[in-house]
Design an enzyme around this catalytic site. Structure first.
Site, PDB file in Angstrom:
ATOM      1  N   GLN B 236       0.832  -1.206   0.000  1.00 52.15           N
ATOM      2  CA  GLN B 236       0.000   0.000   0.000  1.00 52.15           C
ATOM      3  C   GLN B 236       0.865   1.254   0.000  1.00 52.15           C
ATOM      4  O   GLN B 236       0.342   2.354  -0.078  1.00 52.15           O
ATOM      5  CB  GLN B 236      -0.896   0.017   1.247  1.00 52.15           C
ATOM      6  CG  GLN B 236      -1.913  -1.101   1.308  1.00 52.15           C
ATOM      7  CD  GLN B 236      -2.643  -1.174   2.641  1.00 52.15           C
ATOM      8  OE1 GLN B 236      -2.581  -2.192   3.314  1.00 52.15           O
ATOM      9  NE2 GLN B 236      -3.335  -0.125   3.041  1.00 52.15           N
ATOM     10  N   ARG B 383      -8.575  -1.281   8.102  1.00 56.15           N
ATOM     11  CA  ARG B 383      -9.611  -0.395   7.563  1.00 56.15           C
ATOM     12  C   ARG B 383      -9.987   0.702   8.554  1.00 56.15           C
ATOM     13  O   ARG B 383     -11.154   0.956   8.844  1.00 56.15           O
ATOM     14  CB  ARG B 383     -10.858  -1.186   7.175  1.00 56.15           C
ATOM     15  CG  ARG B 383     -11.651  -0.423   6.129  1.00 56.15           C
ATOM     16  CD  ARG B 383     -12.836  -1.165   5.600  1.00 56.15           C
ATOM     17  NE  ARG B 383     -13.437  -0.379   4.552  1.00 56.15           N
ATOM     18  CZ  ARG B 383     -13.872  -0.850   3.403  1.00 56.15           C
ATOM     19  NH1 ARG B 383     -13.757  -2.115   3.131  1.00 56.15           N
ATOM     20  NH2 ARG B 383     -14.425  -0.057   2.518  1.00 56.15           N
ATOM     21  N   CYS B 384      -8.964   1.348   9.109  1.00 53.06           N
ATOM     22  CA  CYS B 384      -9.239   2.486   9.987  1.00 53.06           C
ATOM     23  C   CYS B 384      -7.949   3.271  10.103  1.00 53.06           C
ATOM     24  O   CYS B 384      -6.906   2.817   9.698  1.00 53.06           O
ATOM     25  CB  CYS B 384      -9.665   2.021  11.371  1.00 53.06           C
ATOM     26  SG  CYS B 384      -8.366   1.196  12.305  1.00 53.06           S
ATOM     27  N   GLU B 753     -13.227   4.175   5.615  1.00 55.88           N
ATOM     28  CA  GLU B 753     -13.004   3.473   6.873  1.00 55.88           C
ATOM     29  C   GLU B 753     -14.116   3.705   7.883  1.00 55.88           C
ATOM     30  O   GLU B 753     -14.316   2.913   8.798  1.00 55.88           O
ATOM     31  CB  GLU B 753     -11.648   3.882   7.447  1.00 55.88           C
ATOM     32  CG  GLU B 753     -10.556   3.486   6.481  1.00 55.88           C
ATOM     33  CD  GLU B 753      -9.189   4.010   6.860  1.00 55.88           C
ATOM     34  OE1 GLU B 753      -8.213   3.407   6.436  1.00 55.88           O
ATOM     35  OE2 GLU B 753      -9.105   5.004   7.592  1.00 55.88           O
TER      36      GLU B 753
END
Ligand SMILES: Cc1cc2nc3c(=O)[nH]c(=O)nc-3n(C[C@H](O)[C@H](O)[C@H](O)COP(=O)(O)OP(=O)(O)OC[C@H]3O[C@@H](n4cnc5c(N)ncnc54)[C@H](O)[C@@H]3O)c2cc1C
Lengths: 288, 801
Positions: B236, B383-384, B753
């Site tokens: 990423q 996902r945050c 998110e």
């Protein structure tokens, strides 16, 4: 995730497959749908040196009616069971169960024969076979024999057939009138094996229960019938109170292993709950 | 004169900001034509496979490679001893610790990397892995983080044991990593002592795994002649990987090219550097051939970065009306065997101090203590934004618990404590400046949409009949878009983001960013930003990311950074271009730039109808007719360092029915209202929200990475690890309000998110609500049938007559 090396064979007849089995005793495994065997090979829990693919054997396929018995070829896939008009009409328990097995990918390859013979307590067909009082046709070097499902399941991965025998077909009785079935399965998600499941077939005579078979999945080392519960209900008009007593007998018969699906207590309670629901469903269906 | 409909038509043709334009990336994904790392096939590639430890804690007595090396087709077997001369047997982590690349004398967790086999193909490599003989001496295992600092706890990290008394951090114990405190401890204590009501609750946020569809892997290709390394990798953050690889290998950064092709999901799992990458690079350098390493699902779940694993104690002090006076949170954080927590350098617990939530809390104190255990390393932002999920969970749980204690409805308690719209920008007790919000409006909209009062009446009736129905409610505030570089850096690099835009003579555009889409649809949305800013159709705008040789340096995509930071950089770069374009247009129209108005896609001379130049015309002129003294061309780069984070928020409501006999909980209704400020592509936003809610559902209802007492990981396949299919997934209802961020060039806040962060406590809220009339205040996740049934059984609700 990569199996060890093996040699691949693709016989075209049962006789040829049996010859291969006798040729490589200990080292050979039959490959049906592969959905139990291949995962074990990928983890190298199973390392057969010879893999005998029986998918090309036509005589192992097909569903047909023979008098009051339906004959199901061992290599019939779950999807074929689901789609069979004959089964849906005359033995609807089997398609009902097949619909709740795994996912479409597995059902397109996985076979009823492989499911029965694998001896996994989590597999659903063994309990169904017990509930249906099915018979299995086995073929080996010495010829063919027919054995009842009752007594066939001996323990985890252990069934009553020899290493050089092949299950060729399954015989199930056509449902008589006033017969009903129930199948209930608790699972965590699509693609999971049962936390608990119960298959029930009941036959009524008037209001009372002429015969009942209550079979359980994943509640012990192998599929089994809760006979004490059956005895309690046979000959009786089945009431809620009796179902509850039967559920208690089911619980007493369970000895499930703990895993991430739950501990033994939970699974025992769930087996009873699935049995309760299946008995009720079966009664409703039997009453038509 | 252009009519307003004509103007609108031109605007629509651009498919810019606000347009639900179809995703540009979908045709290739839907047709199976994506290009993932495992699709990279270079001639002469060798394959790596890893020998892993069966033990969670053991000393390595010996490693014998002879049998493995004797297998035809095996090129090398590497162990820590082989990496030592290169000083590559350990590598730095994002959290300032070190992690073993290959186990050095000891293994610290089950499945730890012990040796790597390089062979002609994966099959030979797998066979050879079986033949590497490793002799272990088992050591006592530390699984329970509560026991990590006991006097008799086994010491895990002998490599840094000395550091326990190095005087830098106050290490209480060799297994203690850090203690991080924020807020006013004394004032908080005083507020608690003086309060009418105090509620306290212990809760465990289980260890879960982001488990993207694509596992991790790479292809390392070292060209011995040019001393040049190309690395294809599932990352990423490719630019950071380039810097790390250069620092570790000594190869100049200019001779390292990192390419992140299509990524099959990341969710925070693909930010760090894994041992498999390092060994593949070393093997390629040593053997001079490309080396591919792709993990399987079990390896992925067992060893790559997981998230959460926070043991939290929350406490609220309030008056009798439920107005909060203080918040206190204490956390014991299980970081596993190496501290490879994902975090900006200064934040050992990430942005956990957002735990004051959407509420006006006068004083607060939070303390997080991190310890080592014999488990895989991790602690990433699944996902945050860094540790925001945990923070939102604890405050939202505590709000419910306070409401319950006071007998106030859980919507009402929130209303009473919200930061009010007129209080923004609002400074929280733990140091953040919330940029904008309208919390009461969002809540009200949701309550009306679901007929909250009706649901409560239904619940009353059901309770009277002994049925279990729960209503969950959450009003969360996130902190995303790291971040101001003075507050946030990764390995010393400030957390800015970048965009470089080139307008070609014919008016088509290529733009490159330092972020990397792992499913968010950057190719689509970035183009929409440029389309609106430059008045060129998004269809003609090509977005490229992921190749460090071409894209400008950026920190990557995670923590909802892309729109807040990368999107801002894109807008700013586009505006530079528009400024130059205005001067070219003025030159062409023979007026001063001040005499021009910008309208959708063209510059118009004020008050002179018909006197205009479109951006397309200006683009052509930029390459042949520019004012004297101006450089030719039409391009710009922007490195954007945001002045603040952004603070998206939302109000979620969930209705659950529970089967008393089996413990199965069915989500009957889930209503999610999100406010992410300006909405660039509403369809993509909705898609991201569906995905985030589904992942949140997975976490709350089923995901966990459980260990036995020996540190064996139980359940590292998808048979046990819960990935919902469409069969399990509830129906999602979405809604929105728009409160733009005042400091973002477009007013956008980031969204993907929020649904994960916000939904998880909402499911718990609903589950607990089903039992709250029986005195239950909290139940830990996952809320699978088994665990819910345990509660039912404990309360005796499953009696059959
Ligand atoms: C994700 C997943 C979920 C599943 N969930 C369920 C579930 O809920 N319920 C369920 O019942 N099953 C489930 N299964 C198992 C699946 O139904 C398998 O297909 C089945 O157990 C085995 O059948 P097969 O045809 O695939 O046999 P294979 O895997 O090919 O063979 C299994 C074993 O049987 C032997 N064998 C196969 N056919 C014969 C034969 N004719 N004569 C003698 N020996 C033979 C093989 O040698 C092998 O030892 C699941 C499987 C997966 C992968």
């Amino acid at each position: 995730m990569i199996p060890s090396e093996f040699e691949y064979h693709a016989p075209h007849s049962v006789a040829e497959a049996i010859t291969l089995l006798t040729q490589y005793p200990e080292e050979a495994r039959l490959l049906a749908g592969g959905h139990s065997l291949l995962p074990m090979m990928k983890l190298r829990f199973a390392e057969p040196a010879h893999l005998i693919d029986i998918n090309g054997i036509k005589e192992l396929k097909g569903i047909s009616e023979q008098g009051n018995v339906i004959r199901i070829g061992a290599m019939t896939t779950e999807s074929e069971l689901i789609d069979s008009a004959l089964l849906n009409e005359k033995c609807p328990l089997i398609p009902a169960v097949a619909r709740l097995i795994a996912d479409p990918q597995v059902r397109n390859r996985g076979t009823i024969g492989g499911d029965i013979v694998h001896g996994d307590p989590g597999n659903d067909h063994p309990a169904v076979m017990l509930a249906l009082d099915a018979r299995f046709i086995l073929q080996g070097p010495e010829g063919e024999r027919t054995v009842p499902a009752n007594g066939f399941f001996l323990g985890t991965y252990s069934v009553g057939m020899a290493a050089d025998e092949i299950l060729t077909a399954i015989l199930v009785p056509v449902f008589a009138s006033s017969t009903g079935y129930g199948f209930n399965k608790l699972k965590r998600k699509t693609g999971d094996f049962a936390t608990a499941a119960s298959s029930v077939v009941v036959q009524l005579q008037g209001e009372s229960c002429a015969d009942i078979r209550i079979a359980l999945t994943n509640a012990g080392p192998c599929a089994f019938r809760a006979e004490a519960a059956e005895d309690l209900l046979k000959g009786q008009v089945i009431t809620d109170a009796l179902i509850e007593q039967a559920a208690q007998k089911v619980m007493a018969a369970c000895e499930p292993d703990e895993d991430l699906r739950g501990d033994a207590e939970y699974k025992t309670h769930m087996s009873a709950e699935m049995a309760r629901r299946s008995i009720r469903d079966a009664l409703t269906k039997a009453k038509g | 004169m252009s009519t307003s409909t004509e103007k609108l038509e031109r605007e629509e043709k651009l498919e810019g900001i606000g347009c639900s334009r179809k995703r540009k990336e979908d045709p290739r994904f839907i047709q199976g034509k994506g290009n993932y790392v495992d699709d990279v096939k270079l001639p002469g590639t060798l394959f790596a496979d890893i020998v892993r430890s069966p033990y969670a804690h053991a000393r390595i007595k010996s490693i014998n490679k002879d049998k493995a090396l004797a297998v035809p087709g095996v090129h090398a077997v590497l162990t820590a001893a082989d990496l030592k001369p290169l000083n590559l047997h350990w590598m730095p982590t994002l959290a300032g610790d070190v992690q073993a690349v290959l186990a050095d004398e000891k293994v610290h967790f089950q499945y730890q990397e012990v040796a790597v086999v390089i062979a002609d193909n994966r099959y030979i490599a797998a066979d050879a892995v079986d033949l590497v003989e490793v002799e272990y001496e088992a050591l006592p295992v530390l699984v329970d983080p509560h026991k990590a600092m006991d006097a008799d706890a086994p010491i895990l990290r002998e490599d840094i044991k000395e550091k326990a008394d190095d005087g830098k951090g106050a290490h209480k114990h060799p297994n203690h990593i850090f203690t991080w405190e924020v807020g006013d401890d004394e004032a908080t204590t005083q507020a608690f002592n003086a309060a009418d009501v105090v509620v306290t609750e212990k809760m465990y946020y289980p260890r879960v795994h982001p488990s993207p569809l694509e596992t991790c892997g790479c292809v390392a290709s070292f060209d011995k002649v040019k001393s040049h390394l190309t690395l294809y990798i599932t990352s990423q953050a490719p630019h950071i990987v380039r810097t790390v690889v250069s620092l570790l290998s000594g190869i100049p950064e200019s001779k390292v090219r990192v390419i992140s092709p299509d990524i099959g999901g990341g969710f925070g799992n693909k930010v760090g550097v894994y041992p498999g990458y390092v060994t593949a690079i070393v093997a390629s350098i040593v053997l001079g051939r490309p080396v591919k390493w792709i993990e399987d699902r079990m390896e992925h779940l067992s060893t790559t970065a997981w998230a959460r694993d926070y043991h939290m104690t929350g406490a609220l002090a309030a008056d009798k009306e439920g107005r909060i006076k203080a918040l206190r949170v204490n956390v014991l954080a299980d970081h596993g065997a190496f501290n490879s927590h994902a975090q900006p350098t200064k934040w050992p617990a990430g942005l956990f101090s957002i735990c004051t939530g959407s509420y006006d809390i006068p004083v607060a104190h939070a303390k997080v203590e991190g310890v080592y255990t014999n488990k895989a390393p991790g602690g990433v932002a699944y996902r945050c934004s860094f540790r925001v999920t945990e923070a939102v969970y604890v405050i939202e749980r505590m709000m419910d618990i306070l409401a319950q204690k006071l007998g106030i409805d859980k919507a009402e308690i929130r209303r009473r404590n919200f930061v009010k719209p007129e209080q923004f920008p609002y400074h929280t007790a733990l140091g953040w400046e919330l940029d904008s919000g309208d919390y009461p409006k969002a809540l009200q909209k949701v309550l009306e949409a679901v007929d909250y009062d009706g649901l409560r009446r239904e619940q009353q009736e059901k309770r009277a009949r002994g049925e279990l129905m729960g209503i969950g409610l959450v009003t969360f505030t996130e902190i995303v878009g790291a971040g101001p570089s003075k507050a946030c850096d990764i390995l010393g690099v400030g957390m800015f983001e970048s965009a470089e835009i080139r307008v070609h003579p014919t008016g088509s555009v290529v733009a490159r960013m330092g972020t990397l889409s792992t499913g968010q649809g950057h190719q689509t949305t970035y183009a929409q930003i440029i389309a609106t800013e430059l008045g060129l159709p998004s269809e003609d705008i090509q977005i490229e990311e992921g190749d460090t040789d071409t894209a400008p340096y950026g920190l990557g995509t995670y923590g909802s950074r892309s729109t807040p930071v990368g999107g801002a950089a894109t807008a700013m770069a586009a505006r530079k271009i528009r400024d130059k374009a205005a001067r070219i247009a003025a030159h062409l129209l023979e007026v001063s730039a001040d005499d021009l108005d910008w309208e959708v896609d063209r510059f118009k001379v004020k008050g002179v109808p018909g006197q205009e130049k479109t951006m397309k015309e200006v683009a052509w002129a930029a390459y042949n007719n520019v004012p004297d003294g101006m450089e030719m061309g039409l391009e710009a780069t922007n490195y954007y360092d945001p002045p603040n984070f952004t603070y998206p928020f939302g109000a979620y409501l969930c209705v659950i029915d529970i089967d008393k006999c089996t413990g199965e909980a069915k989500v009957r209704r889930f209503y999610a209202l999100d406010d992410c400020g300006t909405r660039i592509n509403p369809m993509i936003i909705e898609g991201q929200i569906h995905g985030g809610l589904t992942e949140g559902f997975a976490v709350a209802m089923g995901q966990q990475m459980p260990f036995d007492e020996q540190g064996n990981l139980l359940g590292n396949t998808f048979m046990d690890y819960f990935i919902p299919t469409f069969v399990e997934t509830p129906f999602w209802e979405t809604d929105y309000t728009v409160t733009p961020s005042p400091h973002h060039p477009l007013g956008a806040k980031g969204v993907a998110e929020s649904p994960h962060v916000g939904s998880i406590p909402c499911f718990t809220s609903a589950i607990v609500d089903a039992f709250s009339h029986l005195g239950v205040t909290h139940m830990d996740m996952p809320h699978n049938a088994y665990r819910v049934w345990r509660k039912i059984h404990e309360l005796g609700l499953d009696k059959h007559e």
